[in-house]
Design a protein around this motif. Structure first.
Motif, PDB file in Angstrom:
ATOM      1  N   ASN A 110      14.165  18.555 -19.940  1.00 24.27           N
ATOM      2  CA  ASN A 110      15.228  19.552 -20.034  1.00 24.27           C
ATOM      3  C   ASN A 110      14.746  20.867 -19.452  1.00 24.27           C
ATOM      4  O   ASN A 110      13.644  21.336 -19.760  1.00 24.27           O
ATOM      5  CB  ASN A 110      15.667  19.743 -21.489  1.00 24.27           C
ATOM      6  CG  ASN A 110      16.614  18.647 -21.932  1.00 24.27           C
ATOM      7  OD1 ASN A 110      17.744  18.563 -21.466  1.00 24.27           O
ATOM      8  ND2 ASN A 110      16.142  17.779 -22.819  1.00 24.27           N
ATOM      9  N   CYS A 111      15.586  21.462 -18.621  1.00 22.64           N
ATOM     10  CA  CYS A 111      15.211  22.684 -17.914  1.00 22.64           C
ATOM     11  C   CYS A 111      14.917  23.848 -18.868  1.00 22.64           C
ATOM     12  O   CYS A 111      14.054  24.667 -18.602  1.00 22.64           O
ATOM     13  CB  CYS A 111      16.336  23.052 -16.952  1.00 22.64           C
ATOM     14  SG  CYS A 111      16.109  24.624 -16.154  1.00 22.64           S
ATOM     15  N   ASP A 112      15.658  23.914 -19.988  1.00 24.19           N
ATOM     16  CA  ASP A 112      15.507  25.076 -20.872  1.00 24.19           C
ATOM     17  C   ASP A 112      14.448  24.855 -21.953  1.00 24.19           C
ATOM     18  O   ASP A 112      14.492  25.471 -23.015  1.00 24.19           O
ATOM     19  CB  ASP A 112      16.851  25.470 -21.488  1.00 24.19           C
ATOM     20  CG  ASP A 112      17.442  24.392 -22.378  1.00 24.19           C
ATOM     21  OD1 ASP A 112      16.859  23.290 -22.458  1.00 24.19           O
ATOM     22  OD2 ASP A 112      18.493  24.651 -23.001  1.00 24.19           O
ATOM     23  N   VAL A 113      13.493  23.981 -21.668  1.00 25.24           N
ATOM     24  CA  VAL A 113      12.340  23.787 -22.536  1.00 25.24           C
ATOM     25  C   VAL A 113      11.136  24.471 -21.889  1.00 25.24           C
ATOM     26  O   VAL A 113      10.913  24.346 -20.687  1.00 25.24           O
ATOM     27  CB  VAL A 113      12.070  22.280 -22.738  1.00 25.24           C
ATOM     28  CG1 VAL A 113      10.664  22.039 -23.261  1.00 25.24           C
ATOM     29  CG2 VAL A 113      13.097  21.686 -23.699  1.00 25.24           C
ATOM     30  N   CYS A 114      10.390  25.195 -22.678  1.00 24.02           N
ATOM     31  CA  CYS A 114       9.177  25.868 -22.202  1.00 24.02           C
ATOM     32  C   CYS A 114       7.979  25.248 -22.926  1.00 24.02           C
ATOM     33  O   CYS A 114       7.861  25.368 -24.147  1.00 24.02           O
ATOM     34  CB  CYS A 114       9.269  27.368 -22.490  1.00 24.02           C
ATOM     35  SG  CYS A 114       7.717  28.276 -22.291  1.00 24.02           S
ATOM     36  N   CYS A 115       7.132  24.560 -22.161  1.00 28.62           N
ATOM     37  CA  CYS A 115       5.921  23.990 -22.749  1.00 28.62           C
ATOM     38  C   CYS A 115       4.945  23.657 -21.626  1.00 28.62           C
ATOM     39  O   CYS A 115       5.217  23.947 -20.460  1.00 28.62           O
ATOM     40  CB  CYS A 115       6.234  22.746 -23.594  1.00 28.62           C
ATOM     41  SG  CYS A 115       6.798  21.301 -22.675  1.00 28.62           S
ATOM     42  N   SER A 116       3.835  23.055 -21.969  1.00 31.33           N
ATOM     43  CA  SER A 116       2.842  22.720 -20.946  1.00 31.33           C
ATOM     44  C   SER A 116       3.136  21.368 -20.297  1.00 31.33           C
ATOM     45  O   SER A 116       2.415  20.967 -19.380  1.00 31.33           O
ATOM     46  CB  SER A 116       1.437  22.722 -21.559  1.00 31.33           C
ATOM     47  OG  SER A 116       1.373  21.800 -22.640  1.00 31.33           O
TER      48      SER A 116
END
Length: 415
Positions: A119-125
């Motif tokens: 998902n584009c709106d996920v921020c993680c490594s």
């Protein structure tokens, strides 16, 4: 490309304009997936993470923005990564699983063994390599990235229970009213092509129920979920929940950072997380300076090569400065995103804020927030072409585009 049986494709869900309302006023100017975090479009971060996938043959972006909005970016990122990136436009929202199923024939053209879904709106490594190794150990049709959160916030996400030894997904529920688990769904998956059969089964079942409803008034009174279109299939409620406990789905836990990017406040927080990640993955993207011949840089800072930054400025930590920005003498920038063509004049202060395209902050002015990423007015946001005149203070406010502020404001939304 390696052995064809090992081929993988990646699919990144980018949503559409109706999903960007909480991202206003920034989404007035640019599709949310193209808003820059740490100097790169939001969607660039999951795309870049896909470089770690061996035998990756194609990346697809699925959404319902107009194709022209992504054409330039898709072209440039394809040549940069040396992997074909293609935008697939839905005619309407089909749900997270339905959108995948709509383009199943295209996705399967290269006969991939694995389909990565992000998902584009996920921020993680995005620990995709580790997830792939786990998926091959587990078997089943899919592995999902999960993370532990504080119990009080768990009900904002999909909560799940997994077997502590086998990592099998035993139970899944989306945003439950009562506490189930502090383990949540991170919105990053690996599936085998069998996922398409699972989605088709849901769609066919719903079609059968719809046919039954035509002759049964009692059935028509049943829950709202049964009235969803047959081609609208949600990954969480319609796929993950029914398959839990059937040795089909498994979990891979990340102990690294993870956030959802739903609001401008969270985009500022996530820009800082990605800047910190650069220190380990792309240190060449971080600015350096000791305040003698160039600006004093503190912590993690990104400065676009075309930006002009005076040597007497002090910048950081967690600052991203975009193309053609001009930062004047004595300016102080802390925890902020400065977008294209912005001018920050002499001795101005910008702190816990996002300054929109072509905006101007006058001499000795202050644009600042308290730095509460979750609060609506926790950071200050200037829309496009906002002018803050000299010696004006803007605190915890949102200013829509094309406004001129000649008096100070605090905790206001300037329409």
């Amino acid at each position: 490309m390696g052995i064809s049986q090992d081929r993988s494709v990646a699919v990144i869900m980018v949503g559409g304009p109706t999903k960007g309302t909480r991202f206003r006023p920034l989404s007035f100017n640019v599709p949310k997936p193209l808003f820059p975090l740490a100097g790169q479009p939001m969607v660039h971060h999951p795309i870049s993470a896909c470089k770690s996938i061996s035998n990756l043959v194609q990346i697809y972006l699925i959404g319902f923005y107009e194709e022209r909005e992504f054409a330039l970016y898709v072209s440039s990122i394809s040549s940069e990564l040396k992997v074909p990136v293609r935008y697939l436009r839905e005619d309407k929202p089909h749900g997270s699983a339905g959108g995948l199923y709509t383009f199943r024939d295209i996705i399967m053209e290269e006969s991939p063994l694995q389909i990565f879904l992000l998902n584009c709106d996920v921020c993680c490594s995005f620990p995709l390599t580790g997830m792939l190794e786990a998926q091959k150990r587990y078997g089943g049709i899919g592995t999902m990235l999960v993370s532990k959160v504080v119990a009080e916030s768990a009900n904002q996400f999909g909560e799940l229970v997994a077997d502590p030894d086998t990592k099998e997904l035993l139970h899944y529920t989306e945003k439950p009213e009562t506490f189930v688990s502090d383990l949540i769904n991170c919105g990053v998956y690996i599936f085998t092509p069998d996922i398409f059969t699972a989605i088709q089964d849901v769609s066919m079942h719903r079609k059968d129920r719809a046919n039954l409803r035509r002759v049964s008034s009692f059935e028509a009174l049943q829950s709202a979920t049964k009235s969803l279109p047959t081609d609208f299939v949600r990954l969480d409620q319609d796929i993950l929940s029914p398959l839990a406990g059937k040795k089909q789905l498994y979990t891979y836990e990340t102990v690294d950072f993870w956030e959802q990017i739903k609001t401008p406040g969270m985009s500022l927080k996530c820009s800082g997380l990605y800047l910190n990640q650069y220190r380990y993955t792309s240190p060449h993207l971080l600015a350096v300076g000791d305040g003698t011949k160039s600006a004093a840089i503190i912590g993690n800072v990104y400065i676009h090569p075309s930006a002009k930054v005076h040597s007497t400025t002090k910048i950081g930590p967690n600052v991203s400065i975009s193309a053609n920005a001009r930062i004047g003498a004595g300016a102080r920038l802390i925890n902020c995103i400065i977008l294209d063509d912005v001018e920050i004049k002499e001795n101005a202060v910008v702190m816990h804020a996002i300054v929109g395209w072509k905006s101007s902050v006058g001499k000795w002015s202050r644009v600042q927030g308290v730095g509460d990423y979750d609060s609506k007015l926790g950071i200050t946001i200037l829309g496009e072409a906002v002018t803050v005149e000299d010696e004006v203070v803007v605190i915890n406010s949102i200013v829509l585009p094309n406004k001129v502020l000649n008096i100070s404001v605090q905790e206001e939304i300037i329409l």
